[in-house]
Scaffold this motif. Structure first.
Motif, PDB file in Angstrom:
ATOM      1  N   VAL A  21       9.429   9.897 -10.042  1.00  0.00           N
ATOM      2  CA  VAL A  21       8.402   9.581  -8.694  1.00  0.00           C
ATOM      3  C   VAL A  21       8.902   8.577  -7.727  1.00  0.00           C
ATOM      4  N   LEU A  22       9.013   9.052  -6.535  1.00  0.00           N
ATOM      5  CA  LEU A  22       9.257   7.884  -5.369  1.00  0.00           C
ATOM      6  C   LEU A  22       8.231   7.592  -4.684  1.00  0.00           C
ATOM      7  N   GLU A  54       0.784  -1.135  -0.099  1.00  0.00           N
ATOM      8  CA  GLU A  54       0.040   0.137  -0.091  1.00  0.00           C
ATOM      9  C   GLU A  54       0.694   1.437  -0.135  1.00  0.00           C
ATOM     10  N   ALA A  55       0.495   2.206  -0.950  1.00  0.00           N
ATOM     11  CA  ALA A  55       1.455   3.466  -1.048  1.00  0.00           C
ATOM     12  C   ALA A  55       1.088   4.363   0.341  1.00  0.00           C
ATOM     13  N   ARG A  56       1.874   4.786   0.623  1.00  0.00           N
ATOM     14  CA  ARG A  56       2.019   5.957   1.967  1.00  0.00           C
ATOM     15  C   ARG A  56       2.337   7.244   1.530  1.00  0.00           C
ATOM     16  N   THR A  57       3.496   7.376   0.734  1.00  0.00           N
ATOM     17  CA  THR A  57       4.117   8.610   0.649  1.00  0.00           C
ATOM     18  C   THR A  57       4.564   8.811  -0.794  1.00  0.00           C
ATOM     19  N   LEU A  58       4.667  10.083  -1.334  1.00  0.00           N
ATOM     20  CA  LEU A  58       5.227  10.293  -2.840  1.00  0.00           C
ATOM     21  C   LEU A  58       6.202  11.407  -2.906  1.00  0.00           C
ATOM     22  N   SER A  59       7.045  11.382  -3.734  1.00  0.00           N
ATOM     23  CA  SER A  59       8.067  12.506  -3.646  1.00  0.00           C
ATOM     24  C   SER A  59       8.505  12.575  -5.312  1.00  0.00           C
ATOM     25  N   TRP A  60       8.791  13.646  -5.779  1.00  0.00           N
ATOM     26  CA  TRP A  60       8.962  14.076  -7.167  1.00  0.00           C
ATOM     27  C   TRP A  60      10.602  14.062  -7.052  1.00  0.00           C
ATOM     28  N   GLY A  61      11.307  13.706  -7.924  1.00  0.00           N
ATOM     29  CA  GLY A  61      12.601  13.963  -8.172  1.00  0.00           C
ATOM     30  C   GLY A  61      13.056  14.570  -9.435  1.00  0.00           C
ATOM     31  N   SER A  74       9.855   2.327  -4.188  1.00  0.00           N
ATOM     32  CA  SER A  74       9.801   2.152  -5.582  1.00  0.00           C
ATOM     33  C   SER A  74      10.053   3.370  -6.263  1.00  0.00           C
ATOM     34  N   LEU A  75      10.693   3.508  -7.376  1.00  0.00           N
ATOM     35  CA  LEU A  75      10.898   4.611  -8.071  1.00  0.00           C
ATOM     36  C   LEU A  75      10.391   4.384  -9.563  1.00  0.00           C
TER      37      LEU A  75
END
Length: 1441
Positions: free
Chosen positions: A134-135, A122-129, A143-144
């Protein structure tokens, strides 16, 4: 007027509740795209994108519950980023891309879907690189993904989330995690990744060794307690600095940072913020501690909390948000630039000193109003010019900036909160996401925020509060006792979204959940709010009903019910003020009429004693059992009675569109003996079924099965006030009523479609109703088009605000209407400009205000009612007021006079007219001055009414009252038609011949007026003088053959048009010459109706060149007394019918002697009832069976079915049935249509002017010795007068309504007579004795005079008796002088002189016409020029002769 169809309209909302924010760590973010800032947060399955406090740009709905949202930041920090958004559900991650539509409107659409390898992850967090990376941090893996086109592995799948194909992406790499991740964030350069678990004390730093492969170096940052938050320092925007004078300059003295330096901020449960920075390439540690600040000690006055489990002291909660040095510096520079030329203040000097240190700022809060701002030198900061120690702080030094004790941001104890902040200009914006279900937006100037001496309340101001329910809104319900609107879901969530507490930001605005564990796990189908704390909510499932308090706690036990829950409504039963203190009683009922009661305890009693009692068979039902319906009742509303205390009114509608109203005492439901009810009333709406319905005490609105036909029914008289076919299907309608403060009420109706809502308000009945002048006027449109949501429910809030539910969002429109939303005619009537805004309630009140006494509708009714001199007096006063009227002056609606004096004016005896000077002055004034509260169309109509009054006053002495009414309407409609006629329509057609102006169509009302006139000849002469030559289409429009009394003119008659046969002869000549060359076929019908076959044959003989001449001449030479020739004529008639030459076919039927077939053809195929009646009268006579059959078999049934009182009265007049005439004029419509299929009623069917004819008819019978009881209508007079007064009031004519009820004299009940025989034993026919002489003949015999209207002459055939003669017969024995008509005084010397002059002019006109037409015949002896006053017993005395 603006169309009621949905469309894009200005979205003016006073408050919006997009939905309760999801309590997750990444539920809120911001985005800058195309120089505009957007705010994004997730609520359940919905992503909300907002532009400002009240503008929801877009709302996207997903199938899964959303857990995180993150926007890709712009590379330069100036808003030139890609605008892409990553949204994560528990399973998949969607990538949204911006799309620019019409008018540069930006919206987002789903472009990619990122699929996890493990479905349980289950996805918890997101971050753009960098470069679209997208992390995704999940419960098992890190996952990247790459979102760049053509990168990584991709496949095409069909996504049900967007109903179109989306490109699916798989991760580039994944890493196993030891525990579910709480934070996973890229650094600004994407070279580092910081992760942390839910309750970890270590922050893991991942240093990327390769951007192509998943190779990392790791480090751990230890903390003494659980890490509560971490975030990387944002890059400063690359902007040019502005000096204190607001001028741009270079960056010689600007500060720059090491581009390779990364800074991480971490927060721990010990209340300390730690700043970590990266070292050089040769350093062993990836991140080193730069500095730290104790946020607990920063606010020493905060109370120390105790742990309830251990009893040991617990550090108080601390909250903080950060500002980078670059953002702070730009804000300070902008603030100083605004006041560069003024003397610097202490706060500005403080800002200058703060800017010189270039610090990063942390603002600490304790959630109770205390704030402390601290600064520390930004890591990696380098000066291009070395600064002195006094202007620069050592690296890592923490220093104090500001402190306050009364900040507006207040948080709940122990509430988890996340912040986001940015700078625009000199203002600092702070978003506060509370996990209790609220997002707050605060804004304040940097000078006030960091000033040493500013008050706490002045530092930050709240811009918006966003909340709501976490699921899709199932419905909106207005509180029963208050002005609150509650949004609720089927899982028991509810929140006050509009009302006195919705904008306070306190506990009352938070979202509550019903205590379903103690009640039931079923879905809630109806939740109604009461507006009380002790019993706040009454909720129903499919089987049970339960009660809850304001905190969602259950009260009492649940009870089973048998109601239809989706249609349940709740009403607080009215109680008397002097009753003993007891709890409120709520009536719960459904659309089928079933009900139950909820009896609550008083406020200061234990609420567990609430009782829920269902209805039993012994109690009275809501619906009247005596009234049965073929279909079940589909909708029911019970409202408080508008006038009777402790009474309620039930309004229902069935599947046939029948509206049912019943008033009953509330004691019915309280099981008390002393209860009563009134019989129910049934109204027909004229629509099939009712899919949407709502009602208040005065009106009911319903939409038929088609879904787009709106009908509004008045519940007093049953009139269908408004009927309109809309362009889109209606989903819901809802009324709103509010007191106007003057004893009246204003009604508003909201009509919701899929994406818009229209608001209508009640206006006046318009005598000439058009599309622009409907009874219910459209005043406002509210649209959510383009947002991506569908409206599910609407509800009225206080101050005419409207709550609109769509998806998880609720929009509350302001109670203000913008002028450009109104139609041009309506805006002009209210004196509003397109840019003007006004309160909706005020507009509704203005539209219901009584009309001014000088309004054209008021003058029109006064003139037709018989108060012509009163109307003239009003115009004289208006001319006097406008003579000195200037800009800004007030024109009082009643000329500052009391209503009692004005009613006396209506009945006054001032007979002064308006001379040519007043006429010219008033005409010039009305062309220049814009009258207040009057539209351009109404002012134009006022000019027409004024011109009509000036024209009609010249004929007051020569025409009776009924003829004046006909002439008034004819002249008014002629002026109206000429004003709208284009110049191209007036051009010459045949050489120098000017076309005859078209005649306005006259209705049966005007025809009945002319029928009862005793001065038909001068009236006809005026009409013919205007419409010369008299064409058949003109005679048809004027209805001449329907109201002309005389069938054959006497030989000594001076006028060329004094009878129907003369009229037909004139029409025959006009029809013959209507084309060139003349065509005898067009005149055949008229000549044969006059039995002048020889004249027609002569015209055919000279019709050289007509291809039908020879055959027609030979055919007309036959003897049609022979049956064979008659059969041939009928065959020709049928052949002509096949060629659709219907009038010519009717002529051949007359040639065959078959008048019945000819009349049927004219009335049916030609649809010319006037011509059919004229042919029947001329050919067969007034007493013929053909005429009677036509009236009884065709005209009268159609009039009864359509509810045409005027047409029915005319029919009974022709049939010599005065009793039925009186009945048709004033009897209720249900009596007139008894035995027919019920139909919808309209207020036009009960025209108040019918009382005028009825009053004249009653006066005639009274003078003749036949009391008005003989009309057998006295039982309906009372209802008719009150009904007419109500219609006048709804027309805005309150003065005329007051005059009617004040002056009407009812027939005493004791004078009723059951016999129908006169004293001399002569049998009456329909309560009026038969007489073979007209009233004018009787007057001539009595006074020894000869009236030219009734003078006899020798004719070849004896004249047929007119059916109208017996009806208007007047007695010769009555000697008593009755009171003159209102406003007309025959004894006035001035009036006598005018009448004498008018009679002299009329006599000269007749003499000239007689001389011109006589030719070589003997000259008719002229009448005396002296005007003789008629006898007092004459019936003409009542009409002003």
């Amino acid at each position: 007027m603006p169309s009621l169809s949905p469309g894009v309209a200005p979205r003016t909302f006073s408050h919006i509740a997009p939905g309760s924010p999801t309590p997750s760590l990444q539920a809120l973010t911001t985005l800058t795209y195309r120089w505009k800032r957007y705010i994004l947060y997730i609520s359940g399955r919905q992503l909300n994108i907002l532009r400002d406090a009240t503008e929801l740009v877009q709302a996207l709905t997903f199938e899964d519950e959303l857990v995180a949202v993150e926007a890709e930041k712009s590379s330069d920090g100036l808003g030139n980023g890609s605008g892409r958004i990553a949204v994560a559900g528990k399973g998949d991650v969607w990538i949204l891309e911006p799309v620019t539509g019409e008018e540069n409107r930006v919206s987002w659409c789903k472009a990619l879907v990122l699929k996890q390898e493990d479905e349980e992850d289950e996805a918890r967090t997101l971050s753009w690189g960098n470069e679209g990376e997208v992390l995704v941090g999940g419960s098992k893996r890190l996952s990247l993904f790459s979102t760049v086109e053509g990168s990584g592995e991709s496949s095409r799948v069909n996504s049900t989330a967007t109903l179109k194909e989306l490109e699916e992406r798989v991760p580039l790499w994944t890493k196993e995690l030891a525990s579910p991740v709480a934070y996973a964030a890229f650094s600004p350069s994407a070279s580092l990744i910081a992760t942390c678990g839910l309750r970890d004390r270590l922050v893991k730093i991942w240093r990327r060794l390769s951007f192509e492969d998943a190779l990392f170096d790791y480090a751990y940052l230890p903390h003494p307690g659980m890490v509560t938050h971490l975030e990387w320092r944002r890059s400063d925007p690359a902007v040019l600095e502005v000096d204190d004078l607001g001028e741009r300059r270079g960056s010689v003295y600007s500060v720059r940072h090491d581009e390779e330096l990364e800074v991480l901020h971490t927060f721990c449960t010990d209340g300390v913020i730690r700043v970590w920075k990266t070292g050089g390439h040769q350093d062993v540690d990836i991140l080193t501690l730069h500095t730290s600040a104790d946020l607990v000690g920063a606010i020493p006055s905060s109370p120390i909390l105790k742990n309830t489990d251990t009893g040991l002291p617990t550090p108080p909660a601390r909250y903080a948000f950060l500002l980078t040095s670059g953002s702070l510096s730009s804000a300070i520079t902008a603030a100083l630039g605004k006041t560069a030329l003024s003397k610097p203040t202490h706060a500005q000097e403080h800002l200058k000193d703060l800017r010189s240190k270039h610090p990063d700022v942390v603002v600490a809060l304790d959630g109770r109003g205390r704030m402390s701002a601290w600064g520390f030198t930004s890591p990696g900061q380098r000066q291009r010019r070395p600064s002195t120690p006094s202007k620069s702080a050592p690296a890592g030094e923490v220093f104090h900036i500001a402190h306050t004790e009364d900040l507006g941001i207040r948080l709940e104890d122990g509430e988890n909160v996340r912040f986001d902040c940015w700078v625009e200009g000199d203002e600092v914006n702070v978003l506060v996401h509370g996990f209790e279900g609220m997002v707050q937006w605060w804004k304040g100037g940097v000078e006030g925020l960091f000033s040493p001496g500013s008050a706490g309340g002045e530092r930050l101001q709240r811009v918006a509060d966003w909340g709501g329910v976490p699921e899709e809104v199932s419905g909106l319900s207005r509180s029963i006792e208050g002005d609150e609107v509650v949004a609720w879901t089927d899982r028991g969530w509810w929140q006050i979204v509009a009302g006195r507490d919705s904008s306070e930001g306190g506990r009352r605005a938070t979202c509550h959940a019903l205590d379903t564990k103690q009640q039931t796990a079923d879905l809630w189908l109806r939740i109604a709010a009461t507006g009380r704390d002790n019993l706040a909510v009454i909720a129903l499932t499919a089987k049970f009903v339960a009660c809850f308090d304001a905190d969602g706690k259950a009260i009492g036990a649940r009870n089973e019910h048998s109601l239809y829950p989706t249609s349940v409504q709740i009403l607080l039963l009215p109680r008397m003020r002097d009753e003993p203190a007891s709890g409120p009683v709520y009536l719960c009922y459904d659309g089928r009429g079933a009900w139950l009661m909820v009896i609550a305890a008083p406020r200061d009693h234990d609420q567990s004693s609430v009782k829920i009692s269902a209805a039993d068979a012994r109690r009275v039902a809501i619906l009247d059992p005596k009234i049965s319906s073929t279909q079940s009742w589909s909708h029911t509303r019970v409202v408080v009675h508008p006038r009777k205390p402790r009474w309620v009114r039930a309004v229902c509608v069935d599947g046939n569109g029948i509206v049912y109203r019943r008033d009953m005492s509330s004691m019915h439901f309280l099981d008390q003996v002393e209860s009563s009810e009134e019989p129910g009333l049934v109204f027909h709406s004229g629509v099939r079924g009712a899919t949407v319905f709502d009602a208040i005490a005065s009106h009911a609105a319903l939409v038929g099965d088609a879904g787009n036909e709106l009908v509004i029914v008045d519940l007093k008289d049953g009139f269908v006030e408004h009927r309109q076919r809309l362009e889109s299907n209606v989903r819901q309608v809802q009324f709103s009523t509010a007191s106007s403060g003057t004893g009246g009420t204003r009604s508003l109706l909201a009509i919701s479609y899929y994406e818009s809502v229209d608001v209508m308000t009640e206006a006046h009945y318009e005598p000439h109703g058009t599309e622009e002048r409907r009874t219910w006027q459209h005043i406002k449109s509210i649209s959510i088009t383009g947002i991506g949501l569908v409206i599910s429910s609407i509800a009225w809030a206080q101050e005419e605000q409207l709550a609109i539910a769509a998806g998880s969002s609720v929009f509350v429109s302001s109670g203000v209407t913008i002028g450009k939303q109104l139609g041009e005619e309506l805006r002009d009537r209210l004196d509003l400009s397109p840019a003007t805004s006004a309160e909706t309630a005020g507009l509704a009140q203005l539209l219901k205000q009584p009309l001014a006494i000088w309004h054209p509708h008021s003058l029109l009714h006064m003139s037709l009612r018989g108060h012509m001199h009163a109307a003239i007096q009003v115009l004289r006063k208006l001319e006097h007021r406008l003579r000195f009227f200037g800009e800004g002056d007030v024109l009082h609606p009643t000329f500052e006079q009391e209503p009692s004096r004005l009613t006396s004016t209506l009945l006054g005896a001032d007979t002064r007219g308006i001379d040519i000077t007043i006429v010219s002055d008033l005409r010039a004034q009305l062309n220049i001055i814009d009258l207040p509260r009057t539209s351009i169309a109404e002012q134009t109509e006022l000019k027409h009414v004024f011109e009509t009054i000036a024209y009609v006053q010249e004929h007051i002495g020569s025409l009776d009252a009924n003829a004046l009414r006909y002439l008034f309407i004819w002249k008014l409609r002629t002026l109206q038609a000429s004003s709208v006629q284009s110049p191209s329509e007036v051009k010459l057609t045949n050489g120098d011949r000017i076309p005859v102006p078209p005649a306005p169509p006259m209705t049966y009302r005007e025809i009945l007026f002319a029928t009862y006139s005793t001065t038909q000849q001068p009236l006809l002469e005026l009409l013919v003088a205007h419409h010369t030559p008299l064409a058949p289409i003109t005679a048809r429009a004027l209805g001449l053959s329907l109201w002309l009394r005389e069938l054959h003119a006497p030989a000594s008659e001076g006028s060329a048009l004094a009878s129907l046969d003369q009229l037909f002869e004139s029409l025959a000549q006009s029809a013959y010459r209507s084309v060139y060359p003349p065509d005898p076929a067009k005149a055949a019908l008229y000549f044969l109706a006059l039995r002048k076959k020889g004249t027609l044959l002569a015209l055919w003989r000279v019709a050289v060149g007509n291809k039908e001449q020879r055959a027609t001449v030979n055919f007309l030479k036959r003897d049609f007394a022979v049956e064979e020739n008659r059969t041939a004529a009928k065959k020709n008639a049928y052949a002509l019918m096949g060629k659709r030459r219907f009038e010519y076919a009717a002529a051949f039927f007359l040639l065959a002697g078959d008048c019945k077939s000819a009349v049927r053809l004219l009335a049916g195929q030609c649809e010319d009832m006037g011509l059919a009646v004229g042919v029947a009268r001329c050919f067969a006579g007034d007493d013929s069976a053909v005429l009677r059959e036509l009236v009884e078999g065709t005209v009268l049934p159609s009039a009864r079915d359509e509810g045409g009182r005027w047409c029915m009265a005319w029919c009974y007049t022709v049939l010599q049935q005065p009793t039925e005439v009186a009945k048709a004029l004033i009897a209720p419509m249900r009596v007139l249509r008894e035995g027919l299929k019920p139909r919808a009623r309209y207020w036009q069917q009960d025209d108040p002017l019918t009382l005028t004819i009825y009053e004249n008819l009653r006066l005639k019978t009274t003078k003749s010795g036949k009391k008005s009881e003989r009309l057998r209508a006295e039982g309906w007079e009372y209802q008719a007068v009150l009904r007419s007064a109500r219609i006048l009031r709804r027309q805005g004519l309150l003065l005329q309504a007051l005059e009617l009820v004040k002056t009407w004299e009812f027939v005493p009940a004791g004078k009723r007579s059951l016999d129908n025989v006169d004293d001399d034993g002569k049998q009456h026919i329909n309560a009026i004795a038969e007489r073979n002489e007209s009233p004018a003949k009787l007057l001539g015999k009595e006074e020894g005079q000869t009236d030219p209207l009734v003078a006899t002459a020798d004719r070849a055939a004896p004249p047929a008796r007119s059916l109208l003669d017996d009806f208007d017969a007047a007695p010769v024995t009555a000697k008593k002088v009755d009171a003159p008509a209102a406003g007309l005084t025959p004894q006035d010397p001035a009036k006598s002189a005018r009448e004498a002059k008018a009679a002299e002019i009329l006599a000269k006109m007749k003499a000239k016409k007689a001389a011109a037409t006589a030719g070589g015949q003997a000259v008719v002896k002229e009448k005396p020029t002296q005007f003789d006053e008629p006898a007092a017993s004459s019936i003409l005395d009542s009409f002003g002769f």
